[in-house]
Design a protein around this motif. Structure first.
Motif, PDB file in Angstrom:
ATOM      1  N   LEU A   1      42.624  16.361  -9.371  1.00 28.33           N
ATOM      2  CA  LEU A   1      42.394  15.748 -10.671  1.00 28.33           C
ATOM      3  C   LEU A   1      43.672  15.098 -11.186  1.00 28.33           C
ATOM      4  O   LEU A   1      44.774  15.592 -10.936  1.00 28.33           O
ATOM      5  CB  LEU A   1      41.932  16.808 -11.686  1.00 28.33           C
ATOM      6  CG  LEU A   1      40.648  17.573 -11.339  1.00 28.33           C
ATOM      7  CD1 LEU A   1      40.499  18.801 -12.235  1.00 28.33           C
ATOM      8  CD2 LEU A   1      39.431  16.674 -11.455  1.00 28.33           C
ATOM      9  N   HIS A   2      43.519  13.989 -11.894  1.00 24.24           N
ATOM     10  CA  HIS A   2      44.630  13.325 -12.571  1.00 24.24           C
ATOM     11  C   HIS A   2      44.372  13.344 -14.081  1.00 24.24           C
ATOM     12  O   HIS A   2      43.237  13.575 -14.512  1.00 24.24           O
ATOM     13  CB  HIS A   2      44.769  11.875 -12.101  1.00 24.24           C
ATOM     14  CG  HIS A   2      45.182  11.737 -10.677  1.00 24.24           C
ATOM     15  ND1 HIS A   2      45.085  10.544  -9.974  1.00 24.24           N
ATOM     16  CD2 HIS A   2      45.713  12.634  -9.799  1.00 24.24           C
ATOM     17  CE1 HIS A   2      45.540  10.719  -8.748  1.00 24.24           C
ATOM     18  NE2 HIS A   2      45.906  11.977  -8.609  1.00 24.24           N
ATOM     19  N   ILE A   3      45.407  13.057 -14.842  1.00 22.08           N
ATOM     20  CA  ILE A   3      45.249  12.960 -16.299  1.00 22.08           C
ATOM     21  C   ILE A   3      45.736  11.594 -16.774  1.00 22.08           C
ATOM     22  O   ILE A   3      46.819  11.135 -16.379  1.00 22.08           O
ATOM     23  CB  ILE A   3      46.015  14.078 -17.026  1.00 22.08           C
ATOM     24  CG1 ILE A   3      45.209  15.382 -16.951  1.00 22.08           C
ATOM     25  CG2 ILE A   3      46.278  13.709 -18.477  1.00 22.08           C
ATOM     26  CD1 ILE A   3      45.686  16.480 -17.859  1.00 22.08           C
ATOM     27  N   TYR A   4      44.935  10.966 -17.640  1.00 22.87           N
ATOM     28  CA  TYR A   4      45.351   9.735 -18.306  1.00 22.87           C
ATOM     29  C   TYR A   4      45.472  10.011 -19.795  1.00 22.87           C
ATOM     30  O   TYR A   4      44.551  10.532 -20.433  1.00 22.87           O
ATOM     31  CB  TYR A   4      44.341   8.611 -18.067  1.00 22.87           C
ATOM     32  CG  TYR A   4      44.673   7.348 -18.844  1.00 22.87           C
ATOM     33  CD1 TYR A   4      45.782   6.575 -18.496  1.00 22.87           C
ATOM     34  CD2 TYR A   4      43.904   6.949 -19.931  1.00 22.87           C
ATOM     35  CE1 TYR A   4      46.105   5.421 -19.203  1.00 22.87           C
ATOM     36  CE2 TYR A   4      44.211   5.797 -20.644  1.00 22.87           C
ATOM     37  CZ  TYR A   4      45.313   5.034 -20.285  1.00 22.87           C
ATOM     38  OH  TYR A   4      45.629   3.906 -20.995  1.00 22.87           O
ATOM     39  N   ASP A   5      46.635   9.649 -20.331  1.00 22.94           N
ATOM     40  CA  ASP A   5      46.925   9.811 -21.749  1.00 22.94           C
ATOM     41  C   ASP A   5      46.829   8.438 -22.414  1.00 22.94           C
ATOM     42  O   ASP A   5      47.673   7.573 -22.169  1.00 22.94           O
ATOM     43  CB  ASP A   5      48.335  10.397 -21.897  1.00 22.94           C
ATOM     44  CG  ASP A   5      48.799  10.508 -23.344  1.00 22.94           C
ATOM     45  OD1 ASP A   5      48.046  10.101 -24.257  1.00 22.94           O
ATOM     46  OD2 ASP A   5      49.920  11.005 -23.558  1.00 22.94           O
ATOM     47  N   PRO A   6      45.807   8.204 -23.255  1.00 22.85           N
ATOM     48  CA  PRO A   6      45.611   6.870 -23.826  1.00 22.85           C
ATOM     49  C   PRO A   6      46.617   6.487 -24.907  1.00 22.85           C
ATOM     50  O   PRO A   6      46.738   5.310 -25.233  1.00 22.85           O
ATOM     51  CB  PRO A   6      44.189   6.948 -24.411  1.00 22.85           C
ATOM     52  CG  PRO A   6      44.003   8.399 -24.731  1.00 22.85           C
ATOM     53  CD  PRO A   6      44.741   9.148 -23.671  1.00 22.85           C
ATOM     54  N   VAL A   7      47.333   7.473 -25.454  1.00 22.33           N
ATOM     55  CA  VAL A   7      48.332   7.157 -26.481  1.00 22.33           C
ATOM     56  C   VAL A   7      49.589   6.572 -25.833  1.00 22.33           C
ATOM     57  O   VAL A   7      50.057   5.494 -26.203  1.00 22.33           O
ATOM     58  CB  VAL A   7      48.678   8.402 -27.321  1.00 22.33           C
ATOM     59  CG1 VAL A   7      49.781   8.071 -28.341  1.00 22.33           C
ATOM     60  CG2 VAL A   7      47.440   8.923 -28.041  1.00 22.33           C
ATOM     61  N   SER A   8      50.137   7.274 -24.870  1.00 24.23           N
ATOM     62  CA  SER A   8      51.338   6.795 -24.176  1.00 24.23           C
ATOM     63  C   SER A   8      51.014   5.819 -23.060  1.00 24.23           C
ATOM     64  O   SER A   8      51.905   5.153 -22.534  1.00 24.23           O
ATOM     65  CB  SER A   8      52.093   7.988 -23.586  1.00 24.23           C
ATOM     66  OG  SER A   8      51.298   8.643 -22.609  1.00 24.23           O
ATOM     67  N   LYS A   9      49.734   5.759 -22.657  1.00 23.66           N
ATOM     68  CA  LYS A   9      49.274   4.942 -21.535  1.00 23.66           C
ATOM     69  C   LYS A   9      49.932   5.371 -20.224  1.00 23.66           C
ATOM     70  O   LYS A   9      50.265   4.559 -19.365  1.00 23.66           O
ATOM     71  CB  LYS A   9      49.502   3.455 -21.803  1.00 23.66           C
ATOM     72  CG  LYS A   9      48.780   2.954 -23.062  1.00 23.66           C
ATOM     73  CD  LYS A   9      49.035   1.483 -23.321  1.00 23.66           C
ATOM     74  CE  LYS A   9      48.319   1.036 -24.600  1.00 23.66           C
ATOM     75  NZ  LYS A   9      48.575  -0.388 -24.913  1.00 23.66           N
ATOM     76  N   ILE A  10      50.097   6.693 -20.101  1.00 31.42           N
ATOM     77  CA  ILE A  10      50.670   7.279 -18.889  1.00 31.42           C
ATOM     78  C   ILE A  10      49.557   7.878 -18.047  1.00 31.42           C
ATOM     79  O   ILE A  10      48.706   8.614 -18.555  1.00 31.42           O
ATOM     80  CB  ILE A  10      51.707   8.371 -19.225  1.00 31.42           C
ATOM     81  CG1 ILE A  10      52.909   7.766 -19.949  1.00 31.42           C
ATOM     82  CG2 ILE A  10      52.167   9.090 -17.946  1.00 31.42           C
ATOM     83  CD1 ILE A  10      53.916   8.797 -20.432  1.00 31.42           C
ATOM     84  N   LEU A  11      49.578   7.561 -16.757  1.00 29.12           N
ATOM     85  CA  LEU A  11      48.706   8.201 -15.788  1.00 29.12           C
ATOM     86  C   LEU A  11      49.524   9.231 -15.023  1.00 29.12           C
ATOM     87  O   LEU A  11      50.502   8.887 -14.355  1.00 29.12           O
ATOM     88  CB  LEU A  11      48.129   7.175 -14.818  1.00 29.12           C
ATOM     89  CG  LEU A  11      47.291   7.742 -13.661  1.00 29.12           C
ATOM     90  CD1 LEU A  11      46.015   8.400 -14.168  1.00 29.12           C
ATOM     91  CD2 LEU A  11      46.977   6.663 -12.632  1.00 29.12           C
ATOM     92  N   TYR A  12      49.133  10.498 -15.153  1.00 30.94           N
ATOM     93  CA  TYR A  12      49.761  11.571 -14.394  1.00 30.94           C
ATOM     94  C   TYR A  12      48.993  11.721 -13.092  1.00 30.94           C
ATOM     95  O   TYR A  12      47.848  12.162 -13.066  1.00 30.94           O
ATOM     96  CB  TYR A  12      49.747  12.862 -15.212  1.00 30.94           C
ATOM     97  CG  TYR A  12      50.655  12.802 -16.418  1.00 30.94           C
ATOM     98  CD1 TYR A  12      52.013  13.046 -16.296  1.00 30.94           C
ATOM     99  CD2 TYR A  12      50.155  12.479 -17.682  1.00 30.94           C
ATOM    100  CE1 TYR A  12      52.860  12.982 -17.394  1.00 30.94           C
ATOM    101  CE2 TYR A  12      50.986  12.414 -18.789  1.00 30.94           C
ATOM    102  CZ  TYR A  12      52.344  12.671 -18.640  1.00 30.94           C
ATOM    103  OH  TYR A  12      53.175  12.607 -19.733  1.00 30.94           O
ATOM    104  N   SER A  13      49.656  11.341 -11.989  1.00 28.03           N
ATOM    105  CA  SER A  13      48.947  11.083 -10.739  1.00 28.03           C
ATOM    106  C   SER A  13      49.117  12.174  -9.682  1.00 28.03           C
ATOM    107  O   SER A  13      48.771  11.953  -8.517  1.00 28.03           O
ATOM    108  CB  SER A  13      49.424   9.747 -10.155  1.00 28.03           C
ATOM    109  OG  SER A  13      50.825   9.787  -9.907  1.00 28.03           O
ATOM    110  N   GLY A  14      49.641  13.335 -10.062  1.00 30.50           N
ATOM    111  CA  GLY A  14      49.786  14.404  -9.087  1.00 30.50           C
ATOM    112  C   GLY A  14      50.598  13.958  -7.884  1.00 30.50           C
ATOM    113  O   GLY A  14      51.667  13.354  -8.015  1.00 30.50           O
ATOM    114  N   ASP A  15      50.094  14.207  -6.672  1.00 28.91           N
ATOM    115  CA  ASP A  15      50.828  13.851  -5.461  1.00 28.91           C
ATOM    116  C   ASP A  15      50.730  12.368  -5.110  1.00 28.91           C
ATOM    117  O   ASP A  15      51.480  11.882  -4.259  1.00 28.91           O
ATOM    118  CB  ASP A  15      50.322  14.675  -4.275  1.00 28.91           C
ATOM    119  CG  ASP A  15      50.902  16.073  -4.266  1.00 28.91           C
ATOM    120  OD1 ASP A  15      51.643  16.423  -5.211  1.00 28.91           O
ATOM    121  OD2 ASP A  15      50.625  16.839  -3.326  1.00 28.91           O
ATOM    122  N   LEU A  16      49.814  11.653  -5.723  1.00 33.96           N
ATOM    123  CA  LEU A  16      49.736  10.219  -5.471  1.00 33.96           C
ATOM    124  C   LEU A  16      50.920   9.532  -6.153  1.00 33.96           C
ATOM    125  O   LEU A  16      51.168   9.734  -7.342  1.00 33.96           O
ATOM    126  CB  LEU A  16      48.427   9.638  -6.010  1.00 33.96           C
ATOM    127  CG  LEU A  16      48.140   8.230  -5.521  1.00 33.96           C
ATOM    128  CD1 LEU A  16      47.727   8.243  -4.051  1.00 33.96           C
ATOM    129  CD2 LEU A  16      47.052   7.569  -6.355  1.00 33.96           C
TER     130      LEU A  16
END
Length: 258
Positions: free
Chosen positions: A149-164
């Motif tokens: 699973l990944h996380i996208y934060d719409p406020v900062s527009k950051i995608l937390y992509s784990g090992d990718l």
């Protein structure tokens, strides 16, 4: 006080922080990220026992242990989940992970008193409210874990992509020249991502998002739309995993050399 280079985003009520790298010795280097919204915190992929007490103190300084709302576990690797019991025993946070790993993570010694605070996320992902912000938990299966699973934060527009997006061996926090950065990511992605087909499916999803930064769990952070788009374009045609390793499937005749 968080050093400026570790503040990925801060608008006063919402912060994205790369927590201190406390050193890993023989262990793989791992980034630990934190999202804070209106005083409530989520720690992402908090790692193992050797960094636990240091991270706990840093989280306490940022939001207060009582305000840690979520522990996000992108997949089941030990550099992500090994200290889960410590986090659950010392905070009131809820751990979120793929439903595939609910019965595996307890093998890392999770106490029965807190095991019900590890909550499953379905294959399709979901939204989760942190403070006043709705975060997106995105399906990223087979990159590289079957429950990922990944996380996208719409406020900062950051995608937390784990090992990718993971890089190994670079000596910088932020990618400035993507062409020069390829040598630090290419080997990992060719070996750990199983096939280009899954990359294309993932790309179709994430290209719908407004992404300013991709923050992986290992190595340098890709900040700015130019670097982000260069990375996404590079993934589009990357041949990896079974695409390039089919010939390795043969009976071995080489003796072990220990």
């Amino acid at each position: 006080m968080v050093p400026e280079e570790r503040k990925l985003f801060d608008n006063g009520s919402h912060q994205n922080v790369l927590l201190e790298d406390f050193g890993h010795g023989e262990m793989v280097q791992a980034n630990v990220h934190m999202i804070v919204d209106n005083g409530k915190g989520m720690i992402l992929d908090p790692g193992g026992h050797k960094v636990f007490k240091h991270l706990l103190a840093e989280v306490g300084g940022l939001v207060g242990i009582e305000n840690l709302q979520y522990i996000f576990l992108s997949h089941q690797d030990p550099d992500i989940v090994a200290a889960t019991n410590g986090w659950l025993m010392t905070t009131k946070a809820t751990a979120l992970t793929s439903h595939l790993w609910i019965r595996f993570i307890p093998h890392f010694g999770v106490d029965k008193l807190v095991i019900d605070r590890i909550k499953p996320v379905g294959d399709e992902g979901c939204t989760v409210k942190l403070g006043e912000t709705e975060l997106l938990i995105l399906p990223a299966h087979f990159m590289h874990s079957p429950g990922n699973l990944h996380i996208y934060d719409p406020v900062s527009k950051i995608l937390y992509s784990g090992d990718l997006g993971a890089s190994l061996g670079q000596d910088y926090i932020y990618v400035e020249n993507f062409d020069e950065h390829i040598k630090y990511i290419e080997g990992f992605h060719k070996r750990y991502i199983p096939t280009n087909k899954v990359l294309k499916a993932w790309l179709k999803m994430v290209r719908q998002l407004d992404i300013e930064t991709i923050a992986p769990q290992h190595g340098a952070i890709m900040k700015g739309k130019d670097v982000v788009n260069r990375f996404l374009d590079w993934l589009e045609d990357l041949q990896c995993g079974i695409d390039i390793m089919e010939d390795i499937y043969k009976i071995p005749d080489k003796p072990f050399e220990g």
